[in-house]
Design an enzyme around this catalytic site. Structure first.
Site, PDB file in Angstrom:
ATOM      1  N   VAL A  12       0.867  -1.171   0.000  1.00  0.00           N
ATOM      2  CA  VAL A  12       0.000   0.000   0.000  1.00  0.00           C
ATOM      3  C   VAL A  12       0.903   1.219   0.000  1.00  0.00           C
ATOM      4  O   VAL A  12       2.061   1.153   0.390  1.00  0.00           O
ATOM      5  CB  VAL A  12      -0.970   0.029   1.213  1.00  0.00           C
ATOM      6  CG1 VAL A  12      -2.022  -1.068   1.096  1.00  0.00           C
ATOM      7  CG2 VAL A  12      -0.224  -0.078   2.530  1.00  0.00           C
ATOM      8  N   SER A  13       0.360   2.337  -0.443  1.00  0.00           N
ATOM      9  CA  SER A  13       1.191   3.533  -0.629  1.00  0.00           C
ATOM     10  C   SER A  13       1.415   4.331   0.647  1.00  0.00           C
ATOM     11  O   SER A  13       2.411   5.029   0.775  1.00  0.00           O
ATOM     12  CB  SER A  13       0.559   4.441  -1.679  1.00  0.00           C
ATOM     13  OG  SER A  13       0.497   3.758  -2.906  1.00  0.00           O
ATOM     14  N   THR A  14       0.475   4.259   1.587  1.00  0.00           N
ATOM     15  CA  THR A  14       0.610   5.080   2.801  1.00  0.00           C
ATOM     16  C   THR A  14       0.288   4.247   4.038  1.00  0.00           C
ATOM     17  O   THR A  14      -0.353   3.200   3.952  1.00  0.00           O
ATOM     18  CB  THR A  14      -0.358   6.281   2.780  1.00  0.00           C
ATOM     19  OG1 THR A  14      -1.699   5.790   2.848  1.00  0.00           O
ATOM     20  CG2 THR A  14      -0.171   7.125   1.526  1.00  0.00           C
ATOM     21  N   GLN A  17      -3.431   3.344   4.689  1.00  0.00           N
ATOM     22  CA  GLN A  17      -4.093   2.275   3.943  1.00  0.00           C
ATOM     23  C   GLN A  17      -3.828   0.929   4.603  1.00  0.00           C
ATOM     24  O   GLN A  17      -2.850   0.748   5.307  1.00  0.00           O
ATOM     25  CB  GLN A  17      -3.603   2.267   2.492  1.00  0.00           C
ATOM     26  CG  GLN A  17      -3.971   3.521   1.741  1.00  0.00           C
ATOM     27  CD  GLN A  17      -3.332   3.562   0.357  1.00  0.00           C
ATOM     28  OE1 GLN A  17      -2.218   3.091   0.163  1.00  0.00           O
ATOM     29  NE2 GLN A  17      -4.041   4.134  -0.593  1.00  0.00           N
TER      30      GLN A  17
END
Length: 191
Positions: A12-14, A17
């Site tokens: 996931v990017s962050t 998330q």
């Protein structure tokens, strides 16, 4: 380990998330181990992916939820596909339904990567345009600081106590020590 081991990779990017959906799908696909990252796909350094790649041996399969979880640029994906082909490693993308072991599958992956990269570039352009429009109206973008002026004043008062370390002060303010130092530095620059 057998020559047909399936390893999963989830990203996931962050930190906001969650990986649950990807984890569940990778377990259901029969992955013996799942490696994870919470970092943007465009970043060169992805420790979870690096660890997953170090475990892959000839005949193994790397299972991903979707193609864009593996990489965001065509260059990244093509490089990984070439490495997998050289090392006789299979790739399984659960949502894309693409078989990269065939010429058509490799072409579809490359086309998919081009569109994923284009989508990311469009999002970046829209974000920049939105931030520029907000700045023109006098608004600033970015996250709100974790420490407001009152919290910084509290930190400065606590810093006068010789028995308290910066780590203890940060803990009382419920932030990391690095966050506290940054906030103090920013506040000092403004003042």
């Amino acid at each position: 380990m057998s020559s047909t081991t399936k390893f999963g990779y989830a990203r996931v990017s962050t930190d906001d998330q969650r990986l649950d959906l990807q984890r569940d799908a990778l377990r259901a696909a029969g992955c013996s181990r799942i490696f994870e990252d919470k970092v943007s796909g465009s970043r060169v350094s992805r420790p979870g992916l690096d660890l997953a790649l170090s475990h892959l041996r000839s005949g193994d399969t790397l299972v991903i939820w979707r193609l864009d979880r593996l990489g965001r640029t065509t260059h990244q994906l093509v490089g990984l596909l070439e490495q997998f082909e050289r090392d006789d490693i299979k790739l399984q993308s659960l949502q894309d339904g693409i078989d990269p072991s065939t010429a058509l599958g490799r072409a579809m992956l490359q086309i998919g990567a081009v569109f994923a990269e284009m989508e990311r570039n469009l999002i970046r352009e829209r974000t920049k345009a939105g931030l520029s429009a907000a700045r023109a109206r006098g608004r600033l973008g970015g996250r709100r600081p974790k420490l407001d002026a009152d919290a910084i004043d509290t930190a400065r008062r606590l810093m006068k106590d010789p028995d308290l370390t910066m780590g203890e002060i940060a803990e009382r303010l419920k932030v990391d020590r690095a966050t506290l130092y940054r906030a103090l530095g920013r506040h000092q620059q403004k003042g």
